[in-house]
Design an enzyme around this catalytic site. Structure first.
Site, mmCIF file in Angstrom:
data_model
loop_
_atom_site.group_PDB
_atom_site.id
_atom_site.type_symbol
_atom_site.label_atom_id
_atom_site.label_comp_id
_atom_site.label_asym_id
_atom_site.label_seq_id
_atom_site.Cartn_x
_atom_site.Cartn_y
_atom_site.Cartn_z
ATOM 1 N N CYS A 94 0.793 -1.227 0.000
ATOM 2 C CA CYS A 94 0.000 0.000 0.000
ATOM 3 C C CYS A 94 0.837 1.295 0.000
ATOM 4 O O CYS A 94 1.325 1.694 -1.047
ATOM 5 C CB CYS A 94 -0.999 -0.038 1.150
ATOM 6 N N ARG A 128 -12.419 6.563 0.000
ATOM 7 C CA ARG A 128 -11.448 5.516 0.317
ATOM 8 C C ARG A 128 -11.980 4.179 -0.167
ATOM 9 O O ARG A 128 -13.189 3.917 -0.112
ATOM 10 C CB ARG A 128 -11.205 5.451 1.833
ATOM 11 N N HIS A 191 -3.187 -5.578 2.667
ATOM 12 C CA HIS A 191 -2.800 -5.698 4.069
ATOM 13 C C HIS A 191 -3.393 -6.994 4.593
ATOM 14 O O HIS A 191 -3.940 -7.792 3.841
ATOM 15 C CB HIS A 191 -3.423 -4.546 4.883
HETATM 16 N N1 GLN Z 1 -2.054 6.885 2.518
HETATM 17 C C1 GLN Z 1 -2.226 6.019 1.389
HETATM 18 C C2 GLN Z 1 -3.633 6.032 0.839
HETATM 19 O O1 GLN Z 1 -4.545 6.380 1.550
HETATM 20 C C3 GLN Z 1 -1.809 4.589 1.752
HETATM 21 C C4 GLN Z 1 -2.742 3.924 2.716
HETATM 22 C C5 GLN Z 1 -2.255 2.573 3.209
HETATM 23 O O2 GLN Z 1 -1.078 2.288 3.226
HETATM 24 N N2 GLN Z 1 -3.190 1.754 3.675
HETATM 25 O O3 GLN Z 1 -3.836 5.684 -0.288
#
Ligand code: GLN
Length: 240
Positions: A94, A128, A191
């Site tokens: 990520c 998101r 993840h």
């Molecule tokens: N900050 C980045 C995003 O929101 C990565 C997030 C993450 O590593 N889960 O895309």
């Protein structure tokens, strides 16, 4: 007996979300169960990289964590690039997956520069992308994980995806691609952590490291993966 495998853990304090550290534990344990020694070196901003690196790992992070590591990543990116180009097995998740690419443009239009190792760029979307995710990779089969990112990643030129999205969003929620696979470097949004539930991916990293140490090395000893397989199955059956 194999030499010690040295695992470089990039920015464990700034970049560690949703159990990413479990990937290090998995690599160490799967080596230990086979009598292979490991050494984990944590890299924090300002430190020099060690001379010998067999596996590179880096986790995800909030935009603020990505900001914090930007300057240091710039410093070490030529060395990291050389290692990846030479075939060092690498797993970046990520936030660091995004920053192994060209750049990540955050929602407030800040451009965080990447290491320019993977041919891709990322821009934050309006919403998101959150939830369980299942992908398919030709070499490893089905892979399960959990994603939570604002970034929408576009693979550029001939970049290869790590997998095809079966359920979930992946790189951008549109083109069904997930992650990027370049040489022996896997970049992914998964993840979870990814490795305990997907032991084939963990063993790919370990086996590749051993083959690079000793070209005559052929195959890793099999382990009893019944618990890992059960965890995989249960994750795959979870609703998004
Ligand atoms: N900050 C980045 C995003 O929101 C990565 C997030 C993450 O590593 N889960 O895309």
């Amino acid at each position: 007996m194999a030499n010690t495998i040295t695992i470089l853990h990039l920015y464990p304090r700034e970049m560690n979300l949703y159990g990413d550290h479990g990937n290090i534990l998995t690599l160490v344990k799967r080596c230990e169960w086979r009598g292979i020694k490991t050494k984990v070196i944590e890299h924090e901003p300002g430190q020099a990289l060690p001379k010998k690196i067999d596996i590179i790992f880096g986790g995800g992070g909030q935009d603020s964590g990505q900001n914090k590591i930007e300057a240091d990543l710039k410093k070490i990116s030529p060395e990291l690039k050389k290692l990846v180009e030479n075939g060092t097995p690498t797993l970046v998740i990520c936030g660091l997956y995004q920053l192994f690419g060209k750049s990540f443009t955050t929602q407030d239009q800040r451009v965080i520069k990447g290491a320019n190792i993977l041919n891709l760029s990322t821009t934050a979307g309006e919403e998101r992308l959150i939830g369980n995710i299942v992908i398919k990779n030709n070499q490893f089969g089905q892979i399960v994980g959990y994603e939570n990112h604002s970034g929408l990643t576009t693979l550029e030129d001939k970049s290869q995806a790590f997998g095809e999205v079966i359920s979930g969003a992946g790189n951008n929620g549109e083109d069904q691609t997930e992650g990027c696979f370049y040489k022996n470097c896997i970049g992914t949004y998964l993840h979870g952590p990814i490795l305990p539930k997907n032991p084939k991916v963990a063993d790919f990293l370990i086996e590749t490291a051993l083959k690079r140490q000793n070209p005559k090395f052929t195959k890793l000893q099999e382990l009893d993966d019944s618990v890992e397989k059960a965890a995989h199955k249960s994750a795959a059956n979870r609703p998004r």
